[in-house]
Motif scaffolding. Structure first.
Motif, short mmCIF file in Angstrom:
data_model
loop_
_atom_site.label_atom_id
_atom_site.label_comp_id
_atom_site.label_asym_id
_atom_site.label_seq_id
_atom_site.Cartn_x
_atom_site.Cartn_y
_atom_site.Cartn_z
N HIS A 147 0.96 -1.46 -0.03
CA HIS A 147 -0.16 -0.08 -0.06
C HIS A 147 1.13 1.32 -0.05
CE1 HIS A 147 -3.05 2.94 1.49
NE2 HIS A 147 -3.72 2.26 1.03
N PRO A 148 0.50 2.21 -0.82
CA PRO A 148 1.50 3.30 -0.81
C PRO A 148 1.70 4.26 0.47
CG PRO A 148 -0.26 3.72 -2.64
CD PRO A 148 -0.49 2.30 -1.65
N GLU A 149 0.60 4.33 1.28
CA GLU A 149 0.91 4.72 2.69
C GLU A 149 1.88 4.07 3.59
OE1 GLU A 149 -2.68 5.67 4.54
OE2 GLU A 149 -3.54 6.91 2.74
N ASP A 150 2.15 2.83 3.44
CA ASP A 150 3.18 2.03 4.06
C ASP A 150 4.43 1.62 3.40
OD1 ASP A 150 1.23 1.96 5.79
OD2 ASP A 150 0.40 -0.06 5.39
N ASN A 172 7.05 3.75 2.42
CA ASN A 172 8.07 4.58 2.77
C ASN A 172 8.88 3.81 3.91
OD1 ASN A 172 8.09 6.31 0.61
ND2 ASN A 172 6.92 8.02 1.75
N LYS A 191 1.63 -4.27 8.14
CA LYS A 191 1.53 -3.15 6.77
C LYS A 191 0.23 -3.57 6.04
CE LYS A 191 4.02 -4.14 3.17
NZ LYS A 191 5.38 -4.27 2.36
#
Length: 778
Positions: free
Chosen positions: A187-190, A192, A213
């Motif tokens: 998922h993009p928000e996890d 980084n 995640k």
């Protein structure tokens, strides 16, 4: 070759031997090869064999390496020395009291007659291989178990390998998943956080990392995983690939979210409940949390009520029973209890409450705290006491009615014994029925007279021609019951010749005449009795309704008149203080306006009670009314009642001619709605928008009128009972208790509908929208 060159060559050879990675030992045969003397050893040999050069030179090999014969290398030494042919001795474990090593040897003979053994210690490599095999076996066991997801990922994030657990988790086939990177699955928000940990892992700053995640499933929905990542390196410490273990925790996360939602719902229900609610410490019975409604019921504020105990707010006579029941639910004897009990309010007044109490327990069923829900039933209790006398009267009437029925039933029984002598003179109808043919075998004059037939006509009639039943099977079933049980007393309905329905009471008895089965019935017309019974029932209902209305209107009238008189008294007292102060003349005028407004409110209250009573008691006649004229009158009336308020009315209509089915009470509907919109508005600029449209409901055309204001608004849980008698628009309202109740009754009498919505959907504090639906008369 010169002596110098020979010396230089020997020195170079020596340095070469000493710097080799393999161990080298030179042996001299002793006693024709029965033992071998150590003549030289290089640096690697000292390290591998764990010896010092000076300590072993000149000593026998069997002394320094006592396990060499069992190891098998001694026999190789002898063969090489005798034959001069070199030999390799395969990888084997050498072990004695001093050392334990995996070594492999190469033995050859040099021209001087000495033998040389070159050997390598591969113990660590062997152990590493064994550990690798064990690790691989463990990895494969986990990989194939199906209990957890396992995947290998390259240093670029590419999926190298993935077990079936994770393929099912992501919803991909194996050939599809190998085209993905872990970055694409995350998922993009996890992403980084994951990449940051992965980089630290490759740099050697951490040996593994764990995190929860979100991943993206093949069909694009979100799934949750508990991730553990470690790195596999080669012998030189260079990263080869990452191994990730993933546990599916999607359901756990959903459960956590549902728990949060549940907790939020409980908090909202607790705080906004129309019932009083409290949470109790079970050890000391202290109140630790209360809602606004319970504070309002008992007259305390929240800080005052929290910290009190159950005994401190419970009437002494009800305390023992309350505490016994509480102990029972704590022990688990009962899951909850409901009782009616008395509470002591802050002002020492008594309040009757209906209490439902239960226990909140942890997952191990250990009690955590108690929760109580209280409904104020004081008015109901008072009403019950007042109704007691009328109920006793009704019981007396019912007893008289039962006695009359018993007496008449007894009369039927007596008439059966006198059947033959009283058959023709009987006041009741008597008939004898053949159960097989359903023919009327015999009957008296009353039988056909009561049904409007002549005897000749009645001779050709069968039972089912005048008995009112739904199905033939019902009649046949009843006949069988009478035959089976011997007799029956029951009520039925007969149809007369002219089609009228009469209620009758039948005493039927099964008899046999010459072994043939008959039904002998005495029939009494109880139509008038039934009508009387229905009148008594309706009278009782009207009495109850009138009694309830009288008490409700009395309470509301007393409350609102008290508020009006209090406002007038306060204004008069203030006026008397300012009479001798000319500079206060404008204040006295304002007080006079307040007095005048309160007088008008009193008149309005009396008028409302008269009108709502008329609506309850009479049928309303409807006529064609010009709603536009009535609406303009209501607006003028509202402006006149609030001369000091800045009122802004906007009228929008898509209907050219607004005629509806109503009567002169329509003006009261409009006035009540508009006055409420002003009274419950603390804005300096009061805006009221009136929208008019047509609307079709179930093939009927209605005029829809919406009154939108920018006032205080009405919360959702109060909207449902805002039109009930005595309901206030807000807890602090001192308006007329009958206003919206009257509006609802009038609209219902017009066969219309009324409800309230938020002016701005979802935010009740932005004002109300009262919607009125009335029949179009055009």
């Amino acid at each position: 070759m010169t002596e110098k060159s020979i010396f230089e060559s020997s020195r170079v050879f020596r340095e070469l031997i000493d710097n080799m990675g393999s161990g080298v030992i030179v042996y001299e045969a002793y006693n024709n090869g029965k033992d071998f003397i150590i003549r030289d050893i290089n640096n690697a040999g000292e390290k591998i064999s764990n010896v010092m050069r000076n300590d072993i030179l000149g000593k026998f090999v069997t002394e320094i390496f006592p396990g060499i014969k069992e190891f098998g290398l001694f026999n190789v030494f002898q063969k090489v020395w005798k034959t001069g042919k070199s030999k390799r001795y395969p990888l084997s474990m050498y072990k004695d009291d001093r050392i334990s090593r995996y070594v492999k040897n190469y033995v050859y003979k040099i021209p001087s007659g000495h033998i040389v053994a070159i050997y390598d210690d591969i113990t660590e490599q062997r152990r590493a291989n064994e550990d690798l095999i064990k690790s691989e076996e463990k990895y494969q066991s986990i990989y194939n178990s199906g209990a957890i997801g396992v995947t290998k990922v390259s240093m670029k994030g590419e999926v190298l390998e993935m077990n079936q657990y994770l393929l099912d988790f992501f919803g991909y086939l194996e050939e599809e998943i190998k085209l993905k990177t872990f970055m694409e699955l995350t998922h993009p928000e996890d992403l980084n956080s994951d990449v940051k940990f992965f980089n630290q892992l490759m740099e050697g700053k951490i040996d593994h990392y764990d995190m929860e995640k979100r991943y993206i499933h093949k069909d694009a929905h979100i799934i949750w995983g508990s991730l553990t990542v470690s790195l596999v390196r080669d012998l030189d410490g260079n990263p080869l690939y990452a191994v990730s273990l993933v546990q599916d925790i999607t359901e756990n996360k959903k459960a956590e979210e549902q728990l949060k939602e549940s907790e939020e719902r409980f908090r909202k229900i607790f705080e906004e409940s129309p019932l009083g609610m409290a949470i109790i410490n079970l050890d000391n019975k202290l109140i630790i949390k209360v809602n606004f409604m319970l504070c309002s019921m008992l007259g305390y504020n929240e800080k005052e009520l929290i910290g009190l105990t159950i005994p401190e707010i419970t009437h002494p006579e009800d305390l023992e029973n309350n505490m016994e029941l509480l102990e029972k639910i704590i022990r688990g004897d009962i899951p909850f209890f409901t009782i009616e009990k008395r509470y002591t309010k802050k002002d020492k007044q008594i309040m009757w409450g209906n209490l439902t109490a239960s226990i909140i327990r942890d997952k191990n069923e250990i009690p955590l705290y108690g929760i109580g829900m209280i409904a104020d039933i004081t008015e109901r209790k008072e009403t019950e006491n007042k109704l007691k006398e009328s109920e006793e009267e009704l019981l007396r009437l019912n007893k008289e009615l039962e006695q009359r029925v018993e007496e008449r039933t007894e009369e039927f029984k007596e008439s059966e014994a006198k059947y033959r002598t009283l058959f023709e003179q009987a006041a009741d109808s008597i008939v004898l029925i053949d159960t097989e043919t359903e023919d009327l075998v015999d009957f008296n004059d009353k039988m056909y007279e009561n049904l409007g037939y002549s005897r000749g006509e009645f001779n050709d009639i069968r039972v089912l021609d005048f008995v009112v039943i739904e199905e033939n099977e019902d009649y046949e079933s009843h006949i069988k019951k009478i035959i089976r049980e011997g007799s029956d007393i029951f009520e039925s309905k007969y149809k007369t010749k002219d089609g009228k329905i009469r209620d009758v009471m039948i005493h039927a008895k099964a008899i046999k005449i010459k072994d043939k089965q008959y039904i002998h019935s005495i029939i009494r017309d109880i139509t008038e009795f039934k009508e009387l019974e229905e009148k008594i029932k309706k009278s009782e209902e009207m009495f109850r309704k009138a009694y309830n209305q009288a008490n409700l209107y009395k309470d509301i009238f007393a409350h609102d008149i008290n508020n009006i008189l209090q406002n007038i008294q306060s204004s008069v007292e203030l006026s008397s203080l300012y009479l001798n102060s000319p500079e206060k003349l404008h204040t006295i005028k304002e007080l006079y306006e307040i007095i005048n407004e309160q007088v008008n409110r009193g008149k309005k209250l009396i008028k409302n009670i008269q009108k709502i009573t008329e609506i309850d008691d009479t049928e309303i006649e409807l006529e064609k009314i010009n709603a536009t004229l009535e609406l303009n009158k209501a607006i003028d009336f509202t402006k006149a009642n609030f001369p000091n308020r800045n009122l802004n009315f906007q009228f929008k209509s898509t209907v050219k001619r607004m005629y509806i089915l109503a009567n002169n009470l329509l003006l009261d509907v409009f006035e009540n709605i508009l006055i409420n919109a002003v009274r419950h508005n603390d804005k300096s600029n009061i805006q009221i928008i009136i929208d008019v449209n047509k609307q079709t409901v179930e093939d009927k055309e209605y005029i829809k009128i919406e009154f939108k204001d920018n006032g205080l608004g009405i919360s959702d849980y109060r909207k449902k009972d805002i039109f009930e008698k005595g309901t206030r628009t807000t807890q602090k309202s001192k308006g007329m208790g009958l206003g919206l109740s009257l509006v609802k009754k009038i609209v219902d009498s017009f066969h219309g509908d009324i409800w309230v919505e938020d002016r701005i959907k979802g935010d009740y504090k932005q004002g109300c929208n009262f919607v009125v639906l009335l029949q179009n008369a055009e």
